[in-house]
Design a protein around this motif. Structure first.
Motif, short mmCIF file in Angstrom:
data_model
loop_
_atom_site.label_atom_id
_atom_site.label_comp_id
_atom_site.label_asym_id
_atom_site.label_seq_id
_atom_site.Cartn_x
_atom_site.Cartn_y
_atom_site.Cartn_z
N UNK A 111 -44.22 -31.92 45.11
CA UNK A 111 -43.85 -30.64 45.75
C UNK A 111 -44.76 -30.38 46.95
N UNK A 112 -46.05 -30.56 46.77
CA UNK A 112 -47.00 -30.32 47.85
C UNK A 112 -46.78 -31.31 48.99
N UNK A 117 -45.23 -32.61 54.52
CA UNK A 117 -44.49 -33.47 55.46
C UNK A 117 -43.49 -32.64 56.26
N UNK A 118 -42.80 -31.75 55.60
CA UNK A 118 -41.82 -30.91 56.29
C UNK A 118 -42.51 -30.05 57.35
N UNK A 129 -34.98 -34.19 46.21
CA UNK A 129 -34.75 -34.71 44.87
C UNK A 129 -35.59 -35.97 44.72
N UNK A 130 -36.15 -36.14 43.55
CA UNK A 130 -36.90 -37.35 43.23
C UNK A 130 -36.50 -37.77 41.83
N UNK A 131 -35.99 -38.96 41.72
CA UNK A 131 -35.63 -39.53 40.43
C UNK A 131 -36.38 -40.84 40.28
N UNK A 132 -36.98 -41.05 39.13
CA UNK A 132 -37.76 -42.26 38.88
C UNK A 132 -37.03 -43.06 37.81
N UNK A 133 -36.72 -44.32 38.14
CA UNK A 133 -36.01 -45.19 37.21
C UNK A 133 -36.97 -46.25 36.69
#
Length: 144
Positions: A111-112, A117-118, A129-133
């Motif tokens: 989040x930070x 970066x933004x 969105x962040x998804x970790x597989x």
């Protein structure tokens, strides 16, 4: 991803026109912990004896996603899969590539980083969105 049979009819309400078919889709989602494709849910409903068309399954899942009532992610194959949110708060997922088991996780560092970066590039009202597989411990133990 592996699938397991699901059953039950006590589902959370679905926004939009209330029908028996939409309630059946919502009930199916309430019974699973892993992400499921629309086709998977359609097959489960068919085997349960629920007469629900695939188009209705897709439309119901989309309306639930639009309302923020289900999480949606894309598999490594590009297929959209759905799961009922266990929390309304912003979160990410750790998803097993083998069985589809999903764990909701928080990521304060992510989040930070996203905000930093933004801001460095002059962006505001940022979403991500962040998804970790990976492979869950149970599947890793059976593969070993």
């Amino acid at each position: 991803m592996a699938t397991a049979p699901i059953s039950g009819t006590n589902a959370a309400p679905v926004r939009g026109r209330s029908t028996r078919q939409r309630a059946a889709v919502a009930a199916a989602l309430d019974e699973v912990d892993e992400f499921r494709s629309a086709q998977d849910l359609h097959d489960v409903l068919k085997h349960r004896g629920d007469s629900v068309g695939l188009t209705t399954v897709y439309r119901t899942l989309q309306s639930l996603a639009d309302a923020g009532e289900v999480d949606v992610l894309r598999t490594t194959d590009g297929e959209a899969v759905y799961r009922r949110c266990s929390t309304g708060d912003h979160h990410h997922h750790l998803v097993c590539r083998v069985c589809g088991k999903a764990v909701e996780v928080e990521g304060p560092a992510v989040e930070q980083w996203a905000e930093t970066v933004a801001a460095q590039h002059g962006y505001v009202n940022v979403a991500h969105t962040v998804e970790i597989f990976g492979t869950c411990a149970d599947c890793a133990n059976t593969e070993g």
